[in-house]
Design a protein around this motif. Structure first.
Motif, PDB file in Angstrom:
ATOM      1  N   GLY A 101       0.812  -1.213   0.000  1.00  0.00           N
ATOM      2  CA  GLY A 101       0.000   0.000   0.000  1.00  0.00           C
ATOM      3  C   GLY A 101       0.843   1.258   0.000  1.00  0.00           C
ATOM      4  N   LEU A 102       1.931   1.253   0.769  1.00  0.00           N
ATOM      5  CA  LEU A 102       2.808   2.423   0.810  1.00  0.00           C
ATOM      6  C   LEU A 102       3.470   2.653  -0.542  1.00  0.00           C
ATOM      7  CD1 LEU A 102       3.874   4.584   2.745  1.00  0.00           C
ATOM      8  CD2 LEU A 102       5.806   3.086   3.238  1.00  0.00           C
ATOM      9  N   ILE A 103       3.871   1.583  -1.204  1.00  0.00           N
ATOM     10  CA  ILE A 103       4.480   1.708  -2.532  1.00  0.00           C
ATOM     11  C   ILE A 103       3.473   2.265  -3.531  1.00  0.00           C
ATOM     12  CG2 ILE A 103       5.481   0.415  -4.451  1.00  0.00           C
ATOM     13  CD1 ILE A 103       6.664  -1.507  -2.382  1.00  0.00           C
ATOM     14  N   LEU A 104       2.239   1.765  -3.475  1.00  0.00           N
ATOM     15  CA  LEU A 104       1.209   2.272  -4.388  1.00  0.00           C
ATOM     16  C   LEU A 104       0.922   3.749  -4.131  1.00  0.00           C
ATOM     17  CD1 LEU A 104      -1.334  -0.712  -4.454  1.00  0.00           C
ATOM     18  CD2 LEU A 104       0.298  -0.031  -6.219  1.00  0.00           C
ATOM     19  N   GLY A 105       0.920   4.158  -2.861  1.00  0.00           N
ATOM     20  CA  GLY A 105       0.716   5.567  -2.549  1.00  0.00           C
ATOM     21  C   GLY A 105       1.811   6.437  -3.131  1.00  0.00           C
ATOM     22  N   PHE A 106       3.045   5.955  -3.071  1.00  0.00           N
ATOM     23  CA  PHE A 106       4.165   6.698  -3.652  1.00  0.00           C
ATOM     24  C   PHE A 106       4.021   6.783  -5.170  1.00  0.00           C
ATOM     25  CE2 PHE A 106       8.513   6.673  -5.416  1.00  0.00           C
ATOM     26  CZ  PHE A 106       8.950   7.888  -4.916  1.00  0.00           C
ATOM     27  N   VAL A 107       3.596   5.694  -5.796  1.00  0.00           N
ATOM     28  CA  VAL A 107       3.392   5.697  -7.250  1.00  0.00           C
ATOM     29  C   VAL A 107       2.305   6.699  -7.630  1.00  0.00           C
ATOM     30  CG1 VAL A 107       2.597   4.308  -9.197  1.00  0.00           C
ATOM     31  CG2 VAL A 107       4.217   3.342  -7.562  1.00  0.00           C
ATOM     32  N   ILE A 108       1.249   6.777  -6.835  1.00  0.00           N
ATOM     33  CA  ILE A 108       0.180   7.746  -7.097  1.00  0.00           C
ATOM     34  C   ILE A 108       0.728   9.169  -7.060  1.00  0.00           C
ATOM     35  CG2 ILE A 108      -1.934   8.755  -6.134  1.00  0.00           C
ATOM     36  CD1 ILE A 108      -2.705   5.934  -5.221  1.00  0.00           C
ATOM     37  N   ALA A 109       1.573   9.457  -6.069  1.00  0.00           N
ATOM     38  CA  ALA A 109       2.140  10.801  -5.954  1.00  0.00           C
ATOM     39  C   ALA A 109       3.012  11.134  -7.151  1.00  0.00           C
ATOM     40  CB  ALA A 109       2.947  10.910  -4.662  1.00  0.00           C
ATOM     41  N   VAL A 110       3.882  10.211  -7.548  1.00  0.00           N
ATOM     42  CA  VAL A 110       4.768  10.462  -8.689  1.00  0.00           C
ATOM     43  C   VAL A 110       3.951  10.650  -9.966  1.00  0.00           C
ATOM     44  CG1 VAL A 110       6.586   9.470 -10.129  1.00  0.00           C
ATOM     45  CG2 VAL A 110       6.706   9.251  -7.645  1.00  0.00           C
ATOM     46  N   SER A 111       2.918   9.841 -10.140  1.00  0.00           N
ATOM     47  CA  SER A 111       2.070   9.974 -11.330  1.00  0.00           C
ATOM     48  C   SER A 111       1.405  11.343 -11.372  1.00  0.00           C
ATOM     49  CB  SER A 111       1.007   8.872 -11.338  1.00  0.00           C
ATOM     50  OG  SER A 111       1.603   7.593 -11.356  1.00  0.00           O
ATOM     51  N   SER A 112       0.972  11.826 -10.214  1.00  0.00           N
ATOM     52  CA  SER A 112       0.346  13.141 -10.158  1.00  0.00           C
ATOM     53  C   SER A 112       1.327  14.234 -10.546  1.00  0.00           C
ATOM     54  CB  SER A 112      -0.191  13.393  -8.747  1.00  0.00           C
ATOM     55  OG  SER A 112      -0.699  14.702  -8.623  1.00  0.00           O
ATOM     56  N   PHE A 113       2.556  14.148 -10.050  1.00  0.00           N
ATOM     57  CA  PHE A 113       3.555  15.163 -10.385  1.00  0.00           C
ATOM     58  C   PHE A 113       3.954  15.087 -11.858  1.00  0.00           C
ATOM     59  CE2 PHE A 113       4.736  14.846  -5.720  1.00  0.00           C
ATOM     60  CZ  PHE A 113       4.024  15.979  -5.392  1.00  0.00           C
ATOM     61  N   LEU A 114       4.022  13.895 -12.412  1.00  0.00           N
ATOM     62  CA  LEU A 114       4.337  13.762 -13.833  1.00  0.00           C
ATOM     63  C   LEU A 114       3.250  14.410 -14.686  1.00  0.00           C
ATOM     64  CD1 LEU A 114       5.699  10.095 -13.983  1.00  0.00           C
ATOM     65  CD2 LEU A 114       7.000  12.195 -14.362  1.00  0.00           C
ATOM     66  N   ALA A 115       1.993  14.237 -14.281  1.00  0.00           N
ATOM     67  CA  ALA A 115       0.897  14.868 -15.019  1.00  0.00           C
ATOM     68  C   ALA A 115       0.978  16.386 -14.911  1.00  0.00           C
ATOM     69  CB  ALA A 115      -0.440  14.369 -14.485  1.00  0.00           C
ATOM     70  N   ALA A 116       1.352  16.891 -13.726  1.00  0.00           N
ATOM     71  CA  ALA A 116       1.493  18.337 -13.555  1.00  0.00           C
ATOM     72  C   ALA A 116       2.606  18.888 -14.433  1.00  0.00           C
ATOM     73  CB  ALA A 116       1.771  18.655 -12.086  1.00  0.00           C
ATOM     74  N   VAL A 117       3.688  18.148 -14.561  1.00  0.00           N
ATOM     75  CA  VAL A 117       4.795  18.575 -15.424  1.00  0.00           C
ATOM     76  C   VAL A 117       4.346  18.643 -16.876  1.00  0.00           C
ATOM     77  CG1 VAL A 117       7.007  17.831 -16.369  1.00  0.00           C
ATOM     78  CG2 VAL A 117       6.641  17.809 -13.905  1.00  0.00           C
ATOM     79  N   ALA A 118       3.618  17.631 -17.320  1.00  0.00           N
ATOM     80  CA  ALA A 118       3.175  17.599 -18.714  1.00  0.00           C
ATOM     81  C   ALA A 118       2.268  18.779 -19.033  1.00  0.00           C
ATOM     82  CB  ALA A 118       2.449  16.278 -18.990  1.00  0.00           C
ATOM     83  N   GLU A 119       1.453  19.204 -18.074  1.00  0.00           N
ATOM     84  CA  GLU A 119       0.526  20.308 -18.309  1.00  0.00           C
ATOM     85  C   GLU A 119       1.221  21.663 -18.326  1.00  0.00           C
ATOM     86  OE1 GLU A 119      -2.563  20.260 -15.478  1.00  0.00           O
ATOM     87  OE2 GLU A 119      -3.625  18.544 -16.344  1.00  0.00           O
ATOM     88  N   ARG A 120       2.337  21.780 -17.624  1.00  0.00           N
ATOM     89  CA  ARG A 120       2.940  23.096 -17.415  1.00  0.00           C
ATOM     90  C   ARG A 120       4.340  23.189 -18.008  1.00  0.00           C
ATOM     91  NH1 ARG A 120       2.119  24.808 -11.359  1.00  0.00           N
ATOM     92  NH2 ARG A 120       2.368  26.844 -12.344  1.00  0.00           N
ATOM     93  N   LYS A 121       4.580  22.452 -19.066  1.00  0.00           N
ATOM     94  CA  LYS A 121       5.901  22.467 -19.682  1.00  0.00           C
ATOM     95  C   LYS A 121       6.278  23.859 -20.172  1.00  0.00           C
ATOM     96  CE  LYS A 121       7.155  19.178 -22.395  1.00  0.00           C
ATOM     97  NZ  LYS A 121       7.177  18.182 -23.493  1.00  0.00           N
ATOM     98  N   ARG A 122       5.329  24.582 -20.768  1.00  0.00           N
ATOM     99  CA  ARG A 122       5.652  25.910 -21.298  1.00  0.00           C
ATOM    100  C   ARG A 122       6.044  26.869 -20.174  1.00  0.00           C
ATOM    101  NH1 ARG A 122       4.306  27.165 -26.432  1.00  0.00           N
ATOM    102  NH2 ARG A 122       3.967  29.347 -25.868  1.00  0.00           N
ATOM    103  N   GLU A 123       5.311  26.820 -19.066  1.00  0.00           N
ATOM    104  CA  GLU A 123       5.649  27.707 -17.948  1.00  0.00           C
ATOM    105  C   GLU A 123       7.050  27.415 -17.433  1.00  0.00           C
ATOM    106  OE1 GLU A 123       2.713  27.896 -14.859  1.00  0.00           O
ATOM    107  OE2 GLU A 123       1.110  27.375 -16.260  1.00  0.00           O
TER     108      GLU A 123
END
Length: 389
Positions: free
Chosen positions: A276-298
């Motif tokens: 469960g802890l590993i899955l929680g960490f994967v969720i966090a990294v996935s969220s940050f990767l999505a944020a990076v993809a959205e804000r590449k221009r900034e």
């Protein structure tokens, strides 16, 4: 002709920057990004919090068992240096909440000069419909029962009250902390038979010697060990646990309690919490990767004007906010869960220990969770980021 005055070039004063202001700007920037996509923040926090709650619940149970193990063995040993258990061993009775002997006490007929050997009978019986640990030795007078504080609370009795054990009405005497009722040897024998153990005390001035077990073992012919994980040979005569002669920073009681907690963390519950802890960490990294993809221009603009480091700091701050909020939600949720579901096992102390242990992992998870997406981002040239859609 007058000579021209030399031209003096002065540098404009540097603008003072305060690290505190920079940090506050990064916090505001991170909070603004969270407000832009609150649903992503909530889902990330809930995913990580659920994982943290799972780990906290398991660690709370493990810490509770560890505390129970340390208290139960301390209650048995007291101030003795050696503990001689029967060949059948001992076990922790979850109904009686105490250690109970599984077989007859070893036959000890020879004791070194000036040493003290006390045989304690041990077993369980029913008192007022509750399973109770009963012990017997010669220090308790007939007609009396030395009742531990925790057991007295469970039974609802106090000093001078009466309790029926083995068909006899006994006067309750306070006996310090513990979950056992100690009665006279004769009465205990009629209830639990010959089951029990010995506690051995060395002469005054020699109680810190590291070879006490070897001395007593040579006198009685019994094997010795400092490791509580070692079990006696069921075909033998018993086993001497040495509580003072061990090596390493941990005491015998601490090693004994580790056996209790290890049964939880090494079980299926421990495996589930780790996953469960590993899955929680994967969720966090996935969220940050999505944020990076959205804000590449900034971030491309920031990198092109020399603010590449600020991009890293921004993600570190945002990651810290996410993990701190998730940690608070997770440990508080775990505390509420154990208080409602297993109040008899978990304690506030155990929950606090578990929360502290989980907190030790949060900084590393927050940093790594931010570095993974930022590393991928900073590997690209600013012009590539500006051209991204």
């Amino acid at each position: 002709m007058e000579s021209a005055a030399p031209l003096t070039i002065t540098r404009p004063p540097e603008i003072a920057t305060a690290s505190g202001n920079t940090f506050l700007c990064l916090v505001r920037f991170a909070l603004a990004n969270i407000r832009r996509r609150p649903e992503r923040f909530v889902l990330s926090v809930l995913g990580i919090a659920l994982a943290i709650a799972c780990v906290t619940v398991v660690r709370t149970i493990a810490a509770s068992f560890a505390i129970t193990g340390a208290e139960s063995v301390t209650d048995v040993i007291g101030g003795a240096q050696l503990w001689v258990v029967p060949a059948a061993g001992v076990h922790y009775d979850t109904a009686a909440l105490a250690l109970v002997a599984d077989g007859p006490a070893s036959a000890i007929t020879v004791v070194p000069a000036d040493w003290s050997a006390v045989r304690t009978l041990s077993g369980t019986t029913s008192v007022n419909g509750m399973t109770v640990s009963v012990r017997g030795n010669d220090s308790v007078a007939a007609g009396h029962a030395a009742v531990g504080e925790q057991l007295a609370t469970r039974l609802g009795v106090g000093p001078g009250d009466r309790v029926v054990i083995g068909g006899q009405s006994l006067v309750v005497d306070p006996s310090g902390p513990g979950e056992s009722a100690t009665v006279s040897t004769d009465l205990a024998h009629s209830v639990v038979g010959d089951n029990g153990w010995w506690t051995i005390t060395a002469p005054e001035g020699e109680q810190k010697r590291r070879d006490l077990a070897q001395i007593f073992g040579a006198a009685t012919g019994l094997p010795t060990t400092t490791d509580p994980a070692v079990q006696p040979d069921r075909n033998g005569s018993g086993l001497i646990y040495d509580t003072v002669g061990g090596v390493g920073p941990l005491t015998f009681e601490q090693n004994f309690s580790a056996l209790f907690s290890g049964k939880v963390t090494g079980s299926t519950l421990g495996l589930i919490s780790t996953i469960g802890l590993i899955l929680g960490f994967v969720i966090a990294v996935s969220s940050f990767l999505a944020a990076v993809a959205e804000r590449k221009r900034e971030f491309g603009i920031m990198s092109s004007i020399g603010l590449a480091d600020e991009v890293l700091y921004f993600f570190l701050v945002e990651s810290a906010i996410v993990f701190v909020v998730a940690y608070l939600v997770g440990v508080l949720g775990a505390g509420a869960a154990v208080a409602l579901v297993i109040p008899g096992i978990a304690t506030v102390t155990a929950w606090a220990q578990a929360a502290g242990m989980v907190a030790a992992f949060i900084p590393a998870m927050a940093i790594v969770g931010a570095l993974i997406p930022v590393h991928r981002l900073l590997q690209q040239r600013p012009v590539d980021l500006l051209g991204g859609r």
